[in-house]
Design a protein around this motif. Structure first.
Motif, PDB file in Angstrom:
ATOM      1  N   LEU A 180      23.882  46.064  42.558  1.00 29.99           N
ATOM      2  CA  LEU A 180      24.216  45.630  41.201  1.00 29.99           C
ATOM      3  C   LEU A 180      25.582  46.166  40.791  1.00 29.99           C
ATOM      4  O   LEU A 180      26.387  45.453  40.176  1.00 29.99           O
ATOM      5  N   HIS A 181      25.865  47.407  41.160  1.00 27.38           N
ATOM      6  CA  HIS A 181      27.182  47.984  40.856  1.00 27.38           C
ATOM      7  C   HIS A 181      28.282  47.184  41.546  1.00 27.38           C
ATOM      8  O   HIS A 181      29.314  46.874  40.931  1.00 27.38           O
ATOM      9  N   HIS A 182      28.085  46.832  42.803  1.00 28.48           N
ATOM     10  CA  HIS A 182      29.076  46.029  43.520  1.00 28.48           C
ATOM     11  C   HIS A 182      29.264  44.674  42.829  1.00 28.48           C
ATOM     12  O   HIS A 182      30.396  44.211  42.647  1.00 28.48           O
ATOM     13  N   TRP A 183      28.167  44.023  42.481  1.00 27.00           N
ATOM     14  CA  TRP A 183      28.213  42.700  41.842  1.00 27.00           C
ATOM     15  C   TRP A 183      29.066  42.723  40.573  1.00 27.00           C
ATOM     16  O   TRP A 183      30.003  41.959  40.425  1.00 27.00           O
ATOM     17  N   ARG A 184      28.724  43.635  39.662  1.00 24.68           N
ATOM     18  CA  ARG A 184      29.468  43.712  38.394  1.00 24.68           C
ATOM     19  C   ARG A 184      30.933  44.077  38.640  1.00 24.68           C
ATOM     20  O   ARG A 184      31.839  43.507  38.028  1.00 24.68           O
ATOM     21  N   THR A 185      31.158  45.047  39.520  1.00 20.37           N
ATOM     22  CA  THR A 185      32.523  45.518  39.760  1.00 20.37           C
ATOM     23  C   THR A 185      33.386  44.421  40.359  1.00 20.37           C
ATOM     24  O   THR A 185      34.535  44.210  39.944  1.00 20.37           O
ATOM     25  N   LEU A 186      32.862  43.694  41.333  1.00 13.00           N
ATOM     26  CA  LEU A 186      33.648  42.657  41.998  1.00 13.00           C
ATOM     27  C   LEU A 186      33.908  41.469  41.083  1.00 13.00           C
ATOM     28  O   LEU A 186      35.014  40.902  41.097  1.00 13.00           O
ATOM     29  N   LEU A 187      32.929  41.074  40.295  1.00 14.58           N
ATOM     30  CA  LEU A 187      33.167  40.004  39.320  1.00 14.58           C
ATOM     31  C   LEU A 187      34.292  40.395  38.364  1.00 14.58           C
ATOM     32  O   LEU A 187      35.195  39.600  38.071  1.00 14.58           O
ATOM     33  N   THR A 188      34.215  41.627  37.885  1.00 16.34           N
ATOM     34  CA  THR A 188      35.230  42.110  36.936  1.00 16.34           C
ATOM     35  C   THR A 188      36.594  42.211  37.608  1.00 16.34           C
ATOM     36  O   THR A 188      37.618  41.815  37.026  1.00 16.34           O
ATOM     37  N   ALA A 189      36.635  42.728  38.819  1.00 19.60           N
ATOM     38  CA  ALA A 189      37.906  42.866  39.534  1.00 19.60           C
ATOM     39  C   ALA A 189      38.569  41.515  39.758  1.00 19.60           C
ATOM     40  O   ALA A 189      39.783  41.371  39.562  1.00 19.60           O
ATOM     41  N   ARG A 190      37.791  40.529  40.198  1.00 20.23           N
ATOM     42  CA  ARG A 190      38.374  39.205  40.443  1.00 20.23           C
ATOM     43  C   ARG A 190      38.963  38.627  39.152  1.00 20.23           C
ATOM     44  O   ARG A 190      39.986  37.935  39.187  1.00 20.23           O
ATOM     45  N   ALA A 191      38.319  38.896  38.013  1.00 14.32           N
ATOM     46  CA  ALA A 191      38.851  38.410  36.738  1.00 14.32           C
ATOM     47  C   ALA A 191      40.138  39.138  36.372  1.00 14.32           C
ATOM     48  O   ALA A 191      41.148  38.506  36.018  1.00 14.32           O
ATOM     49  N   ILE A 192      40.144  40.456  36.474  1.00 13.44           N
ATOM     50  CA  ILE A 192      41.305  41.244  36.048  1.00 13.44           C
ATOM     51  C   ILE A 192      42.511  40.987  36.935  1.00 13.44           C
ATOM     52  O   ILE A 192      43.621  40.736  36.442  1.00 13.44           O
ATOM     53  N   GLU A 193      42.322  41.044  38.253  1.00 12.74           N
ATOM     54  CA  GLU A 193      43.470  40.959  39.149  1.00 12.74           C
ATOM     55  C   GLU A 193      44.095  39.571  39.177  1.00 12.74           C
ATOM     56  O   GLU A 193      45.265  39.424  39.537  1.00 12.74           O
ATOM     57  N   ASN A 194      43.322  38.561  38.782  1.00  9.16           N
ATOM     58  CA  ASN A 194      43.824  37.186  38.779  1.00  9.16           C
ATOM     59  C   ASN A 194      44.037  36.621  37.380  1.00  9.16           C
ATOM     60  O   ASN A 194      44.460  35.476  37.245  1.00  9.16           O
ATOM     61  N   THR A 195      43.719  37.423  36.349  1.00  9.90           N
ATOM     62  CA  THR A 195      43.796  36.983  34.947  1.00  9.90           C
ATOM     63  C   THR A 195      43.177  35.595  34.778  1.00  9.90           C
ATOM     64  O   THR A 195      43.812  34.651  34.324  1.00  9.90           O
ATOM     65  N   VAL A 196      41.894  35.512  35.138  1.00  6.90           N
ATOM     66  CA  VAL A 196      41.123  34.272  35.027  1.00  6.90           C
ATOM     67  C   VAL A 196      39.752  34.575  34.438  1.00  6.90           C
ATOM     68  O   VAL A 196      39.291  35.724  34.435  1.00  6.90           O
ATOM     69  N   HIS A 197      39.092  33.532  33.944  1.00  4.50           N
ATOM     70  CA  HIS A 197      37.670  33.625  33.654  1.00  4.50           C
ATOM     71  C   HIS A 197      36.898  33.574  34.977  1.00  4.50           C
ATOM     72  O   HIS A 197      37.296  32.871  35.912  1.00  4.50           O
ATOM     73  N   VAL A 198      35.791  34.298  35.026  1.00  2.94           N
ATOM     74  CA  VAL A 198      34.872  34.236  36.155  1.00  2.94           C
ATOM     75  C   VAL A 198      33.476  34.000  35.601  1.00  2.94           C
ATOM     76  O   VAL A 198      33.036  34.719  34.694  1.00  2.94           O
ATOM     77  N   VAL A 199      32.787  32.988  36.130  1.00  3.36           N
ATOM     78  CA  VAL A 199      31.397  32.762  35.732  1.00  3.36           C
ATOM     79  C   VAL A 199      30.540  32.750  36.985  1.00  3.36           C
ATOM     80  O   VAL A 199      30.905  32.155  38.002  1.00  3.36           O
ATOM     81  N   ALA A 200      29.400  33.431  36.907  1.00  3.01           N
ATOM     82  CA  ALA A 200      28.541  33.602  38.076  1.00  3.01           C
ATOM     83  C   ALA A 200      27.100  33.326  37.691  1.00  3.01           C
ATOM     84  O   ALA A 200      26.566  33.973  36.780  1.00  3.01           O
ATOM     85  N   ALA A 201      26.488  32.359  38.368  1.00  5.24           N
ATOM     86  CA  ALA A 201      25.059  32.068  38.192  1.00  5.24           C
ATOM     87  C   ALA A 201      24.325  32.596  39.410  1.00  5.24           C
ATOM     88  O   ALA A 201      24.654  32.224  40.545  1.00  5.24           O
ATOM     89  N   ALA A 202      23.336  33.441  39.174  1.00  5.03           N
ATOM     90  CA  ALA A 202      22.695  34.158  40.282  1.00  5.03           C
ATOM     91  C   ALA A 202      21.200  33.892  40.341  1.00  5.03           C
ATOM     92  O   ALA A 202      20.562  33.568  39.334  1.00  5.03           O
ATOM     93  N   GLN A 203      20.653  34.060  41.540  1.00  4.81           N
ATOM     94  CA  GLN A 203      19.205  34.091  41.694  1.00  4.81           C
ATOM     95  C   GLN A 203      18.677  35.413  41.115  1.00  4.81           C
ATOM     96  O   GLN A 203      19.286  36.470  41.285  1.00  4.81           O
ATOM     97  N   GLY A 204      17.535  35.324  40.450  1.00  9.44           N
ATOM     98  CA  GLY A 204      16.892  36.517  39.914  1.00  9.44           C
ATOM     99  C   GLY A 204      15.635  36.855  40.697  1.00  9.44           C
ATOM    100  O   GLY A 204      15.489  36.497  41.863  1.00  9.44           O
ATOM    101  N   GLY A 205      14.708  37.559  40.031  1.00 11.53           N
ATOM    102  CA  GLY A 205      13.461  37.943  40.678  1.00 11.53           C
ATOM    103  C   GLY A 205      13.566  39.255  41.418  1.00 11.53           C
ATOM    104  O   GLY A 205      14.538  40.001  41.283  1.00 11.53           O
TER     105      GLY A 205
END
Length: 258
Positions: A180-205
């Motif tokens: 979970l830490h990797h997931w949140r960190t990488l989503l945030t990093a991709r947004a910051i380093e590229n100055t873009v919106h990032v949207v992620a739809a994930a499987q739960g359960g």
């Protein structure tokens, strides 16, 4: 752009999954004014056990799963991005389909297969061609990535260099220590380093991490789910990207380019 992220829990029965998806989508109406609805990787059919042969369950690009998305896109007057296993003469592709009310618009076949953390996706699926896929949706250039692709910053940067201002990341991010830490960190990093919106739809359960999310170009979480099935909505303004790039022109300031 108004986006809905559909977090679900897929099974290894495609017909059951289609029924579950239709049931969840019934909560959405045309009055929501959605420009884009994103479903996870494996929305058509779960990966199942590591030795499950996915070839017999893979579907053609005009099969029942894409037909369902087309009907829902017509009903909601929107565009869908969702993950499926695409039928081939050999190992299937792990494919994202872009579908509107007229049917299939584009595909992205996952480049980086998940051969990591003791798992080998490449034993069951074929990698796609190494080329970025950017599609225009509601006037916005949208770059496509799938799950494990998120761990490769050069992939996101290639999409941005191809014009993407929004990265869409359907995923089945396997749960586990640090994940979970990797997931949140990488989503945030991709947004910051590229100055873009990032949207992620994930499987739960229980098997997957869940936590579908929308991130703004500053790396702030706009909205985030827990691990249960959910539908999140977010409004992503194009001028947020323009403003972030004016204040933080790191893309323009690059001195090392591929």
């Amino acid at each position: 752009m108004r986006v809905a992220l559909v977090q679900l829990v897929s099974t290894t029965d495609s017909a059951t999954n289609r029924a579950e998806i239709a049931g969840q989508l019934a909560a959405l109406t045309p009055s929501d004014g959605l420009d884009l609805v994103v479903l996870p990787e494996g929305a058509m059919h779960d990966f199942g056990a590591p030795d499950l042969d996915l070839a017999p369950v893979a579907e053609p690009l005009d099969g029942p799963f894409v037909q369902l998305l087309t009907a829902e896109a017509q009903r909601l007057q929107t565009t869908f991005i969702a993950g499926m296993f695409e039928q081939t003469d050999g190992l299937p592709f792990n494919t994202l389909v872009v579908v509107d009310g007229d049917g299939l618009r584009a595909t992205y076949r996952k480049i980086h297969l998940y051969d990591s953390f003791g798992y080998r996706e490449s034993d069951r699926l074929s990698p796609g061609a190494i080329e970025p896929v950017v599609v225009e949706i509601a006037g916005r250039p949208v770059g496509l990535m799938t799950c494990y692709d998120l761990r490769f910053p050069e992939h996101a940067r290639a999409l941005v260099d191809a014009g993407a201002e929004l990265l869409v990341v359907p995923a089945a991010w396997v749960a586990g220590e640090h994940k979970l830490h990797h997931w949140r960190t990488l989503l945030t990093a991709r947004a910051i380093e590229n100055t873009v919106h990032v949207v992620a739809a994930a499987q739960g359960g229980d098997r997957y991490t869940g936590h579908s999310a929308a991130i703004d170009p500053w790396g702030s979480i706009v909205v985030e789910a827990e691990d249960a099935p959910a539908i999140l909505q977010a409004v992503l303004a194009a001028n947020d990207v323009a403003h972030a790039r004016e204040v933080n022109p790191s893309l323009a300031n690059r001195r090392i380019r591929s």
